[in-house]
Design a protein around this motif. Structure first.
Motif, PDB file in Angstrom:
ATOM      1  N   ALA A 266       0.828  -1.209   0.000  1.00 32.95           N
ATOM      2  CA  ALA A 266       0.000   0.000   0.000  1.00 32.95           C
ATOM      3  C   ALA A 266       0.861   1.258   0.000  1.00 32.95           C
ATOM      4  O   ALA A 266       0.572   2.224  -0.715  1.00 32.95           O
ATOM      5  CB  ALA A 266      -0.927  -0.012   1.218  1.00 32.95           C
ATOM      6  N   VAL A 267       1.919   1.259   0.801  1.00 31.70           N
ATOM      7  CA  VAL A 267       2.825   2.404   0.824  1.00 31.70           C
ATOM      8  C   VAL A 267       3.466   2.602  -0.547  1.00 31.70           C
ATOM      9  O   VAL A 267       3.554   3.725  -1.062  1.00 31.70           O
ATOM     10  CB  VAL A 267       3.917   2.208   1.894  1.00 31.70           C
ATOM     11  N   ALA A 268       3.898   1.500  -1.151  1.00 33.49           N
ATOM     12  CA  ALA A 268       4.579   1.584  -2.440  1.00 33.49           C
ATOM     13  C   ALA A 268       3.677   2.097  -3.553  1.00 33.49           C
ATOM     14  O   ALA A 268       4.131   2.801  -4.465  1.00 33.49           O
ATOM     15  CB  ALA A 268       5.138   0.218  -2.822  1.00 33.49           C
ATOM     16  N   THR A 269       2.401   1.761  -3.481  1.00 30.28           N
ATOM     17  CA  THR A 269       1.490   2.081  -4.588  1.00 30.28           C
ATOM     18  C   THR A 269       0.624   3.312  -4.342  1.00 30.28           C
ATOM     19  O   THR A 269      -0.148   3.701  -5.221  1.00 30.28           O
ATOM     20  CB  THR A 269       0.565   0.875  -4.880  1.00 30.28           C
ATOM     21  N   ALA A 274       0.426  11.116   1.071  1.00 28.73           N
ATOM     22  CA  ALA A 274       1.125  10.462   2.176  1.00 28.73           C
ATOM     23  C   ALA A 274       0.281   9.343   2.779  1.00 28.73           C
ATOM     24  O   ALA A 274      -0.938   9.309   2.639  1.00 28.73           O
ATOM     25  CB  ALA A 274       1.469  11.491   3.255  1.00 28.73           C
ATOM     26  N   THR A 275       0.967   8.426   3.469  1.00 26.44           N
ATOM     27  CA  THR A 275       0.327   7.277   4.110  1.00 26.44           C
ATOM     28  C   THR A 275       0.610   7.291   5.603  1.00 26.44           C
ATOM     29  O   THR A 275       1.726   7.621   6.021  1.00 26.44           O
ATOM     30  CB  THR A 275       0.877   5.961   3.527  1.00 26.44           C
ATOM     31  N   ASP A 352      10.427  -8.063  -6.283  1.00 24.21           N
ATOM     32  CA  ASP A 352      11.474  -7.076  -6.533  1.00 24.21           C
ATOM     33  C   ASP A 352      10.899  -5.747  -7.008  1.00 24.21           C
ATOM     34  O   ASP A 352      11.455  -4.680  -6.719  1.00 24.21           O
ATOM     35  CB  ASP A 352      12.467  -7.606  -7.576  1.00 24.21           C
ATOM     36  N   VAL A 353       9.793  -5.811  -7.735  1.00 28.90           N
ATOM     37  CA  VAL A 353       9.182  -4.578  -8.247  1.00 28.90           C
ATOM     38  C   VAL A 353       8.684  -3.710  -7.099  1.00 28.90           C
ATOM     39  O   VAL A 353       8.888  -2.481  -7.085  1.00 28.90           O
ATOM     40  CB  VAL A 353       8.018  -4.921  -9.211  1.00 28.90           C
ATOM     41  N   THR A 354       8.047  -4.327  -6.092  1.00 32.35           N
ATOM     42  CA  THR A 354       7.539  -3.566  -4.954  1.00 32.35           C
ATOM     43  C   THR A 354       8.670  -3.015  -4.105  1.00 32.35           C
ATOM     44  O   THR A 354       8.617  -1.864  -3.656  1.00 32.35           O
ATOM     45  CB  THR A 354       6.621  -4.452  -4.091  1.00 32.35           C
ATOM     46  N   VAL A 355       9.703  -3.829  -3.882  1.00 38.66           N
ATOM     47  CA  VAL A 355      10.856  -3.359  -3.110  1.00 38.66           C
ATOM     48  C   VAL A 355      11.511  -2.172  -3.814  1.00 38.66           C
ATOM     49  O   VAL A 355      11.839  -1.155  -3.185  1.00 38.66           O
ATOM     50  CB  VAL A 355      11.877  -4.498  -2.904  1.00 38.66           C
ATOM     51  N   ALA A 356      11.678  -2.278  -5.126  1.00 36.39           N
ATOM     52  CA  ALA A 356      12.281  -1.181  -5.893  1.00 36.39           C
ATOM     53  C   ALA A 356      11.407   0.062  -5.844  1.00 36.39           C
ATOM     54  O   ALA A 356      11.907   1.196  -5.730  1.00 36.39           O
ATOM     55  CB  ALA A 356      12.501  -1.616  -7.338  1.00 36.39           C
ATOM     56  N   LEU A 358       9.374   0.972  -3.424  1.00 35.56           N
ATOM     57  CA  LEU A 358       9.522   1.570  -2.095  1.00 35.56           C
ATOM     58  C   LEU A 358      10.794   2.407  -2.023  1.00 35.56           C
ATOM     59  O   LEU A 358      10.789   3.537  -1.524  1.00 35.56           O
ATOM     60  CB  LEU A 358       9.540   0.484  -1.023  1.00 35.56           C
ATOM     61  N   ARG A 359      11.888   1.853  -2.511  1.00 35.67           N
ATOM     62  CA  ARG A 359      13.163   2.587  -2.445  1.00 35.67           C
ATOM     63  C   ARG A 359      13.162   3.817  -3.358  1.00 35.67           C
ATOM     64  O   ARG A 359      13.649   4.881  -2.970  1.00 35.67           O
ATOM     65  CB  ARG A 359      14.308   1.633  -2.796  1.00 35.67           C
ATOM     66  N   ASN A 360      12.628   3.653  -4.564  1.00 37.75           N
ATOM     67  CA  ASN A 360      12.601   4.791  -5.486  1.00 37.75           C
ATOM     68  C   ASN A 360      11.729   5.923  -4.949  1.00 37.75           C
ATOM     69  O   ASN A 360      12.038   7.102  -5.126  1.00 37.75           O
ATOM     70  CB  ASN A 360      12.079   4.350  -6.854  1.00 37.75           C
ATOM     71  N   LYS A 361      10.656   5.543  -4.270  1.00 38.02           N
ATOM     72  CA  LYS A 361       9.717   6.545  -3.763  1.00 38.02           C
ATOM     73  C   LYS A 361      10.213   7.234  -2.504  1.00 38.02           C
ATOM     74  O   LYS A 361      10.044   8.448  -2.347  1.00 38.02           O
ATOM     75  CB  LYS A 361       8.371   5.865  -3.482  1.00 38.02           C
ATOM     76  N   LEU A 362      10.814   6.456  -1.604  1.00 31.83           N
ATOM     77  CA  LEU A 362      11.096   6.968  -0.259  1.00 31.83           C
ATOM     78  C   LEU A 362      12.536   7.402  -0.027  1.00 31.83           C
ATOM     79  O   LEU A 362      12.835   7.976   1.023  1.00 31.83           O
ATOM     80  CB  LEU A 362      10.710   5.912   0.786  1.00 31.83           C
ATOM     81  N   LEU A 363      13.435   7.123  -0.957  1.00 32.30           N
ATOM     82  CA  LEU A 363      14.837   7.496  -0.749  1.00 32.30           C
ATOM     83  C   LEU A 363      15.255   8.635  -1.653  1.00 32.30           C
ATOM     84  O   LEU A 363      14.800   8.754  -2.788  1.00 32.30           O
ATOM     85  CB  LEU A 363      15.748   6.292  -0.986  1.00 32.30           C
ATOM     86  N   THR A 364      16.123   9.476  -1.125  1.00 30.99           N
ATOM     87  CA  THR A 364      16.680  10.571  -1.911  1.00 30.99           C
ATOM     88  C   THR A 364      18.163  10.687  -1.629  1.00 30.99           C
ATOM     89  O   THR A 364      18.629  10.357  -0.543  1.00 30.99           O
ATOM     90  CB  THR A 364      15.978  11.899  -1.569  1.00 30.99           C
ATOM     91  N   ASP A 365      18.886  11.160  -2.615  1.00 27.27           N
ATOM     92  CA  ASP A 365      20.313  11.428  -2.439  1.00 27.27           C
ATOM     93  C   ASP A 365      20.512  12.735  -1.684  1.00 27.27           C
ATOM     94  O   ASP A 365      21.576  13.018  -1.218  1.00 27.27           O
ATOM     95  CB  ASP A 365      21.031  11.499  -3.784  1.00 27.27           C
TER      96      ASP A 365
END
Length: 365
Positions: A266-269, A274-275, A352-356, A358-365
Motif C-alpha cells: 500500500a505504501v509503495a502504490t 502520504a500514508t 522485486d518490483v515492490t521493493v524497488a 519503495l526505495r525509489n519513492k522513499l529514498l533521496t540522495d
C-alpha cells in the motif's frame, strides 16, 4: 518453507498470551540492499550531510543541527518537502546549528527546513511529530540516513497510535500534509471499539496483523516459539512477558506476513499523497512495521532501534517498549529465514518490483 498447523484452542492460547495482539520489533540488513560497491561509495561521498535534525521547542521555536563537509549551509523554511523557495532563516557553517526563534515563522500546518550546502545536494528535514495531541505517537518516519548515504524522504509515511479521536483541527492538519491513505493494523474488536476518525477523502485500508482469515498457521512450532520466547524474556529481564512472546510471533505467524505485505504494498502504490499506518498504541505492531520498512530501505540497525525506543518519549512512558522485544523479532527472522532479505522475499513475499518502488519513492540522495 513448510508451515505448521495447530488446533484453534492452542492458537488462541498463544495469541491471547500476549503474542500477536501486542506485536512488533525490528530488523537487520535491508532486503535486497546493494552490497558495498564503488557506486554506493560514490553516492555516499556525493551526499554532503552525514547527520541532520530539526527539533521544535515547547515555545514553538526550532533548533536545527547538521554535519556536513560543506563550507556553509543556507537554510530556508518551507511548508512542503518539495518546495524550493520559502522563508530564509539563516546561514551557518558546514557542520553547525541554527536556532529559529519562536514567532519567526507563522503557524503553518508544518514547517520543513531546506538545507542548501555551498556544494552538493540540498537536504530537507523536519520535526518528526505533527503535534497531534489526540495521537501523541503520530510521527514521520522520514529523515533517517541509510548505510549507503541516502536519506528517507520526510512527509510521505507516518506511524501512529489509534486515531479515533482526531479533532476537526487535527484532521485539517493531516490534510495539509496531503494524507490520502490510512492503513489500520488493529484487530476487529479494536476497530469496532475505536473506529478511525478520518478526514473526508482519506482512503481507509485494514491490514489486521492477528487476522485468522489465512488460517491458523505458523512457520515453526508455535509451542516451541512460545517456550523460547518466555525463556528469552526471563533471561533479558523483560518487564512484560506478553510482549516478549508477541514479537517473535509477529514473524512466526503466517497471518502477520499477509498484513505486513499488504501494508508495504500500500505504501509503495499510494501515488496520491502520504500514508499513515497505526495500531492502538503505535508502538508494537506499528513498531515492527516501521522497523521492517526502515530496514528494507537500508537504515542501519542502531537507527531503527532508536526510532523504536522513541515511542517511550512520545507516549510519556519510559517502559512503553523495551529493546529486547524488538531484538527478539529480529532473532526470529534470523532463526526462520537466515537473514532479513530472505524474510522479505519468502516470508512477506514482496517481489522485486515492490521493493524497488519503495526505495525509489522513499529514498533521496
Amino acid at each position: 518453507m513448510r508451515t505448521h498447523r495447530i488446533t484453534q484452542a492452542a492458537v488462541a492460547a498463544v495469541l491471547l498470551a500476549g503474542t500477536v495482539l501486542v506485536p512488533p520489533a525490528l530488523a537487520a540488513t535491508p532486503a535486497g540492499a546493494p552490497a558495498a560497491s564503488a557506486e554506493a561509495g560514490a553516492r555516499a561521498a556525493a551526499v554532503p550531510f552525514t547527520a541532520a535534525t530539526a527539533k521544535r521547542a515547547a515555545d514553538g521555536g526550532y533548533t536545527l543541527s547538521w554535519s556536513s563537509a560543506a563550507g556553509s549551509v543556507s537554510v530556508t523554511a518551507v511548508t512542503s518537502p518539495d518546495a524550493t523557495t520559502g522563508t530564509p532563516v539563516g546561514t551557518a557553517p558546514g557542520t553547525g546549528s541554527l536556532t529559529v526563534p519562536a514567532g519567526t515563522l507563522a503557524e503553518a500546518g508544518r514547517w520543513y527546513f531546506r538545507l542548501v550546502p555551498d556544494s552538493g545536494s540540498p537536504l530537507v528535514v523536519a520535526e518528526r511529530s505533527l503535534g497531534i495531541e489526540s495521537a501523541r505517537n503520530f510521527r514521520d518516519i522520514g529523515g533517517y540516513r541509510t548505510t549507503d548515504g541516502r536519506w528517507v524522504r520526510p512527509g510521505l509515511v507516518y506511524r501512529s497510535n489509534k486515531i479515533n479521536s482526531l479533532t476537526d483541527a487535527e484532521q485539517q492538519r493531516l490534510l495539509s500534509q496531503r494524507l490520502t491513505l490510512d492503513v489500520d493494523l488493529r484487530n476487529a474488536v479494536e476497530r469496532h471499539d475505536a473506529p478511525d476518525r478520518l478526514p473526508a477523502g482519506v482512503k481507509y485500508q485494514v491490514a489486521d496483523v492477528v487476522s485468522l482469515s489465512h488460517g491458523l498457521r505458523f512457520h515453526d512450532s508455535a509451542l516451541m516459539t512460545l517456550a523460547e520466547a518466555i525463556a528469552a524474556g526471563l533471561f533479558s529481564g523483560s518487564s512484560d512477558l506478553g510482549q516478549s512472546i508477541g514479537y517473535p510471533f509477529m514473524v512466526n505467524f503466517v497471518g502477520a506476513d499477509y498484513a505486513f505485505r499488504d501494508l508495504l504494498t500500500a505504501v509503495a502504490t499510494n501515488d496520491s499523497g502520504a500514508t499513515v499506518f497505526h495500531c492502538s498504541s503505535g508502538k508494537d505492531r506499528t513498531g515492527w512495521s516501521t522497523a521492517v520498512l526502515l530496514t528494507l530501505l537500508g537504515v542501519p540497525r542502531e537507527t531503527v532501534e532508536a526510532d523504536f525506543l522513541a515511542s517511550n518519549d512520545y507516549l510519556g512512558n519510559p517502559k512503553a517498549v523495551e529493546l529486547s522485544w524488538l531484538r527478539a523479532a529480529f532473532d526470529e527472522v534470523d532463526h526462520l529465514y537466515g537473514d532479513f532479505d530472505t524474510y522479505v522475499r519468502e516470508g512477506l513475499k514482496l517481489d522485486d518490483v515492490t521493493v524497488a518502488a519503495l526505495r525509489n519513492k522513499l529514498l533521496t540522495d
